[in-house]
Design a protein around this motif. Structure first.
Motif, PDB file in Angstrom:
ATOM      1  N   ASN A   1       2.686  -4.359   2.781  1.00 22.81           N
ATOM      2  CA  ASN A   1       4.154  -4.257   2.762  1.00 22.81           C
ATOM      3  C   ASN A   1       4.639  -3.257   1.706  1.00 22.81           C
ATOM      4  O   ASN A   1       5.615  -2.549   1.923  1.00 22.81           O
ATOM      5  N   LEU A   2       3.949  -3.162   0.583  1.00 22.72           N
ATOM      6  CA  LEU A   2       4.349  -2.195  -0.443  1.00 22.72           C
ATOM      7  C   LEU A   2       3.972  -0.770  -0.031  1.00 22.72           C
ATOM      8  O   LEU A   2       4.740   0.170  -0.250  1.00 22.72           O
ATOM      9  N   ILE A   3       2.818  -0.619   0.578  1.00 22.42           N
ATOM     10  CA  ILE A   3       2.388   0.699   1.062  1.00 22.42           C
ATOM     11  C   ILE A   3       3.381   1.220   2.106  1.00 22.42           C
ATOM     12  O   ILE A   3       3.787   2.383   2.071  1.00 22.42           O
ATOM     13  N   GLU A   4       3.807   0.341   2.993  1.00 18.36           N
ATOM     14  CA  GLU A   4       4.774   0.725   4.019  1.00 18.36           C
ATOM     15  C   GLU A   4       6.133   1.046   3.410  1.00 18.36           C
ATOM     16  O   GLU A   4       6.791   2.003   3.807  1.00 18.36           O
ATOM     17  N   PHE A   5       6.568   0.237   2.433  1.00 20.69           N
ATOM     18  CA  PHE A   5       7.858   0.490   1.772  1.00 20.69           C
ATOM     19  C   PHE A   5       7.879   1.889   1.152  1.00 20.69           C
ATOM     20  O   PHE A   5       8.857   2.622   1.299  1.00 20.69           O
ATOM     21  N   ALA A   6       6.804   2.265   0.463  1.00 21.10           N
ATOM     22  CA  ALA A   6       6.742   3.554  -0.224  1.00 21.10           C
ATOM     23  C   ALA A   6       6.333   4.696   0.703  1.00 21.10           C
ATOM     24  O   ALA A   6       6.286   5.850   0.278  1.00 21.10           O
ATOM     25  N   LYS A   7       6.022   4.368   1.951  1.00 22.92           N
ATOM     26  CA  LYS A   7       5.609   5.363   2.950  1.00 22.92           C
ATOM     27  C   LYS A   7       4.415   6.187   2.468  1.00 22.92           C
ATOM     28  O   LYS A   7       4.381   7.411   2.608  1.00 22.92           O
ATOM     29  N   ILE A   8       3.438   5.482   1.903  1.00 21.01           N
ATOM     30  CA  ILE A   8       2.226   6.147   1.433  1.00 21.01           C
ATOM     31  C   ILE A   8       1.227   6.179   2.580  1.00 21.01           C
ATOM     32  O   ILE A   8       0.855   5.138   3.105  1.00 21.01           O
ATOM     33  N   ASP A   9       0.828   7.393   2.967  1.00 18.21           N
ATOM     34  CA  ASP A   9      -0.179   7.540   4.013  1.00 18.21           C
ATOM     35  C   ASP A   9      -1.560   7.608   3.393  1.00 18.21           C
ATOM     36  O   ASP A   9      -2.413   6.790   3.669  1.00 18.21           O
ATOM     37  N   LYS A  10      -1.793   8.585   2.597  1.00 22.46           N
ATOM     38  CA  LYS A  10      -3.077   8.734   1.930  1.00 22.46           C
ATOM     39  C   LYS A  10      -2.882   9.265   0.522  1.00 22.46           C
ATOM     40  O   LYS A  10      -3.218   8.612  -0.447  1.00 22.46           O
ATOM     41  N   GLU A  11      -2.324  10.465   0.418  1.00 25.07           N
ATOM     42  CA  GLU A  11      -2.101  11.067  -0.893  1.00 25.07           C
ATOM     43  C   GLU A  11      -0.909  10.427  -1.572  1.00 25.07           C
ATOM     44  O   GLU A  11       0.121  10.192  -0.943  1.00 25.07           O
ATOM     45  N   CYS A  12      -1.064  10.164  -2.841  1.00 22.71           N
ATOM     46  CA  CYS A  12       0.067   9.635  -3.597  1.00 22.71           C
ATOM     47  C   CYS A  12       0.020  10.167  -5.026  1.00 22.71           C
ATOM     48  O   CYS A  12      -0.972  10.753  -5.456  1.00 22.71           O
ATOM     49  N   ARG A  13       1.096   9.954  -5.728  1.00 25.96           N
ATOM     50  CA  ARG A  13       1.213  10.349  -7.132  1.00 25.96           C
ATOM     51  C   ARG A  13       1.458   9.092  -7.946  1.00 25.96           C
ATOM     52  O   ARG A  13       2.267   8.239  -7.566  1.00 25.96           O
ATOM     53  N   VAL A  14       0.775   9.009  -9.048  1.00 30.29           N
ATOM     54  CA  VAL A  14       0.975   7.919 -10.003  1.00 30.29           C
ATOM     55  C   VAL A  14       1.529   8.574 -11.251  1.00 30.29           C
ATOM     56  O   VAL A  14       0.889   9.457 -11.833  1.00 30.29           O
ATOM     57  N   ILE A  15       2.742   8.185 -11.621  1.00 31.51           N
ATOM     58  CA  ILE A  15       3.374   8.802 -12.787  1.00 31.51           C
ATOM     59  C   ILE A  15       3.683   7.746 -13.837  1.00 31.51           C
ATOM     60  O   ILE A  15       3.955   6.588 -13.515  1.00 31.51           O
ATOM     61  N   GLY A  16       3.635   8.157 -15.075  1.00 31.96           N
ATOM     62  CA  GLY A  16       4.007   7.284 -16.178  1.00 31.96           C
ATOM     63  C   GLY A  16       5.462   7.507 -16.523  1.00 31.96           C
ATOM     64  O   GLY A  16       5.923   8.652 -16.619  1.00 31.96           O
ATOM     65  N   VAL A  17       6.200   6.411 -16.686  1.00 29.13           N
ATOM     66  CA  VAL A  17       7.620   6.481 -17.005  1.00 29.13           C
ATOM     67  C   VAL A  17       7.896   5.516 -18.154  1.00 29.13           C
ATOM     68  O   VAL A  17       8.469   4.443 -17.967  1.00 29.13           O
ATOM     69  N   SER A  18       7.403   5.864 -19.340  1.00 29.41           N
ATOM     70  CA  SER A  18       7.626   5.102 -20.561  1.00 29.41           C
ATOM     71  C   SER A  18       6.926   3.746 -20.546  1.00 29.41           C
ATOM     72  O   SER A  18       5.777   3.640 -20.939  1.00 29.41           O
ATOM     73  N   ASP A  19       7.604   2.701 -20.050  1.00 26.97           N
ATOM     74  CA  ASP A  19       7.026   1.349 -20.080  1.00 26.97           C
ATOM     75  C   ASP A  19       6.537   0.875 -18.723  1.00 26.97           C
ATOM     76  O   ASP A  19       6.205  -0.286 -18.551  1.00 26.97           O
ATOM     77  N   ARG A  20       6.503   1.788 -17.732  1.00 24.98           N
ATOM     78  CA  ARG A  20       6.062   1.420 -16.391  1.00 24.98           C
ATOM     79  C   ARG A  20       5.396   2.611 -15.733  1.00 24.98           C
ATOM     80  O   ARG A  20       5.493   3.734 -16.223  1.00 24.98           O
ATOM     81  N   ILE A  21       4.743   2.356 -14.611  1.00 24.34           N
ATOM     82  CA  ILE A  21       4.255   3.440 -13.767  1.00 24.34           C
ATOM     83  C   ILE A  21       5.058   3.425 -12.487  1.00 24.34           C
ATOM     84  O   ILE A  21       5.680   2.416 -12.139  1.00 24.34           O
ATOM     85  N   GLU A  22       5.058   4.546 -11.810  1.00 26.52           N
ATOM     86  CA  GLU A  22       5.624   4.616 -10.471  1.00 26.52           C
ATOM     87  C   GLU A  22       4.566   5.209  -9.562  1.00 26.52           C
ATOM     88  O   GLU A  22       3.832   6.118  -9.953  1.00 26.52           O
ATOM     89  N   ILE A  23       4.505   4.676  -8.352  1.00 30.22           N
ATOM     90  CA  ILE A  23       3.565   5.150  -7.345  1.00 30.22           C
ATOM     91  C   ILE A  23       4.397   5.696  -6.190  1.00 30.22           C
ATOM     92  O   ILE A  23       5.196   4.961  -5.599  1.00 30.22           O
ATOM     93  N   TRP A  24       4.223   6.971  -5.909  1.00 24.34           N
ATOM     94  CA  TRP A  24       5.014   7.673  -4.913  1.00 24.34           C
ATOM     95  C   TRP A  24       4.113   8.226  -3.815  1.00 24.34           C
ATOM     96  O   TRP A  24       2.990   8.648  -4.092  1.00 24.34           O
ATOM     97  N   SER A  25       4.620   8.298  -2.596  1.00 22.90           N
ATOM     98  CA  SER A  25       3.932   9.109  -1.593  1.00 22.90           C
ATOM     99  C   SER A  25       4.070  10.547  -2.089  1.00 22.90           C
ATOM    100  O   SER A  25       5.092  10.909  -2.691  1.00 22.90           O
ATOM    101  N   SER A  26       3.064  11.362  -1.878  1.00 24.96           N
ATOM    102  CA  SER A  26       3.125  12.748  -2.358  1.00 24.96           C
ATOM    103  C   SER A  26       4.321  13.490  -1.772  1.00 24.96           C
ATOM    104  O   SER A  26       4.986  14.267  -2.461  1.00 24.96           O
ATOM    105  N   GLU A  27       4.615  13.209  -0.500  1.00 26.36           N
ATOM    106  CA  GLU A  27       5.741  13.875   0.155  1.00 26.36           C
ATOM    107  C   GLU A  27       7.069  13.518  -0.520  1.00 26.36           C
ATOM    108  O   GLU A  27       7.879  14.402  -0.825  1.00 26.36           O
ATOM    109  N   ARG A  28       7.297  12.226  -0.746  1.00 27.61           N
ATOM    110  CA  ARG A  28       8.543  11.812  -1.397  1.00 27.61           C
ATOM    111  C   ARG A  28       8.630  12.354  -2.817  1.00 27.61           C
ATOM    112  O   ARG A  28       9.704  12.720  -3.273  1.00 27.61           O
ATOM    113  N   TRP A  29       7.508  12.364  -3.553  1.00 30.97           N
ATOM    114  CA  TRP A  29       7.508  12.866  -4.925  1.00 30.97           C
ATOM    115  C   TRP A  29       7.877  14.350  -4.950  1.00 30.97           C
ATOM    116  O   TRP A  29       8.669  14.781  -5.791  1.00 30.97           O
TER     117      TRP A  29
END
Length: 143
Positions: free
Chosen positions: A92-120
């Protein structure tokens, strides 16, 4: 502090390698849930506890507060970093973020964010084009 951007792939079983740089700050277990702007947000347990304290203070009588809290908590899941440095994201989280295969993991101070590469890429193009305007608006927050 969680900072930086890393490109990784998610496998067919929903496993994603956490960047080694982030692992000490995240801990062996942390929370991942729906984030804003179509990404996933991951919180170390200490940060998650602070968020819970704030969410518990929201007025139950306010419809938007109930809606936000339900949406935010209903997808929250505790993930654990395995011996290979991977976490397993639920479908359900993979579908929400529309992650197919490639993704980006970014650090944002006190949390991380996981993005589909396309959305990022869409987000960063927009942010680059409007960075000066965004920076000007940040002066309202004392930045």
């Amino acid at each position: 502090m969680l900072i930086g951007e890393f490109q990784h792939n998610i496998d067919a079983k929903g496993r994603l390698i956490m960047p080694a740089k982030f692992r000490p700050d995240l801990g062996e277990q942390f929370i991942v849930t729906r984030g804003l702007d179509g990404c996933l947000s991951g919180y170390p347990m200490k940060s998650w506890e602070k968020i819970q304290d704030k969410l518990m203070q929201l007025p139950l009588a306010k419809k938007d507060a109930r809606k936000f809290t339900r949406f935010f908590y209903s997808a929250a899941t505790e993930v654990e970093i395995d011996k290979q440095g991977r976490i397993n994201l639920p479908k359900n989280l993979i579908e929400f973020a529309k992650i197919d295969k490639e993704c980006r993991v970014i650090g944002v101070s006190d949390r991380i964010e996981i993005w589909s590469s396309e959305r990022w890429e869409e987000f960063t193009l927009d942010a680059e084009e409007n960075f000066e305007d965004i920076a000007e608006e940040m002066t309202d927050f004392g930045f």
